[in-house]
Design a protein around this motif. Structure first.
Motif: not given
Length: 269
Positions: A103-110
């Motif tokens: 169960n993963t959170l992904v963080v995408l930058g601008p």
């Protein structure tokens, strides 16, 4: 394109919480995300709920079959949207492995690049539910990332009930917690959600930005709380968005007046 607003020494981060109800069709969920983000503009941070790629479904539903890799359709879509908005996007998915998924959170930058992931540590084996039967717990590895002038610590849903994780995030430099969730509806649940979010803000003198799934299965009530534990904005139960400003100075001021972190005598190993 988003930009952090600076007025004198006051640094404001614009954050939008996007409260949605996902279903079991990943393509439909991607369309829902795109439609919901059409009205977002000028935000430094956009937070979507846990399991936004694909809902948990009933207990017998096979999440391993639904899971995607980190370069799959869901993350690729978020990359496109982050680049279009010039914002950092945080969202929840089920990450494929050779066994049970994370169960993963992904963080995408601008710039659309995958900045980091956070794999949920505490699985929801509670209130008659057994998340661990369909998902794997991650190794204990708190994740803190800089976004603008704030350092953000990541938690997912049930993690909220474990204050030792929030302490580890603060010790790693967090000034705000970002909490995507699919907080299951039921007796006491909305009050637990509000109370725990405010408690994590108060005891750690941090901002808390929590985006939950809405709809009939989940509690909704996405909210932002300031370092004093005051709820500055809160959604209801449906598909909606709430926006707030989080300031670095609020963290600094609260820690000057209430130096509870500095006064600790029992340190986390």
């Amino acid at each position: 394109m988003a930009s952090t607003v600076v007025t004198g020494t006051l640094v404001r981060m614009q954050v939008t919480l996007v409260q949605l109800a996902a279903d079991l069709d990943p393509a439909a969920n991607r369309e829902l995300v795109v439609d919901s983000l059409r009205t977002v503009d000028g935000q430094d941070l956009v937070v979507l709920p846990e399991a936004m790629m694909h809902d948990f479904g009933p207990p017998e539903h096979d999440l391993a079959a639904a899971a995607e890799p980190l370069d799959g359709p869901f993350v690729n879509l978020l990359s496109q949207q982050a680049r279009r908005l010039g914002s950092t996007i945080v969202a929840g998915m089920f990450e494929r492995t050779d066994d049970l998924p994370y169960n993963t959170l992904v963080v995408l930058g601008p710039d659309g690049e995958l900045v980091t992931t956070y794999r949920k540590i505490h699985l929801y084996d509670s209130f008659g539910y057994r998340e661990s039967e369909r998902l794997r717990a991650a190794d204990i590895a708190p994740v803190v990332i800089p976004v603008g002038d704030l350092s953000l610590g990541l938690m997912t849903c049930y993690d909220l009930r474990f204050p030792e994780l929030s302490r580890a995030l603060v010790d790693a430099g967090a000034e705000a917690f970002v909490v995507p969730a699919a907080w299951v509806a039921g007796e006491h649940k909305v009050e637990h959600w509000r109370t725990l979010l405010r408690a994590r803000a108060i005891e750690n003198t941090v901002w808390v930005a929590a985006a939950g799934q809405g709809g009939s299965r989940y509690s909704g009530h996405s909210l932002v709380a300031d370092p004093w534990g005051t709820i500055v904005v809160e959604a209801a139960g449906g598909n909606e968005q709430v926006t707030a400003q989080m300031t670095v100075d609020a963290v600094r001021r609260s820690r000057e007046v209430n130096p509870s972190l500095a006064n600790r005598r029992m340190q986390t190993p």
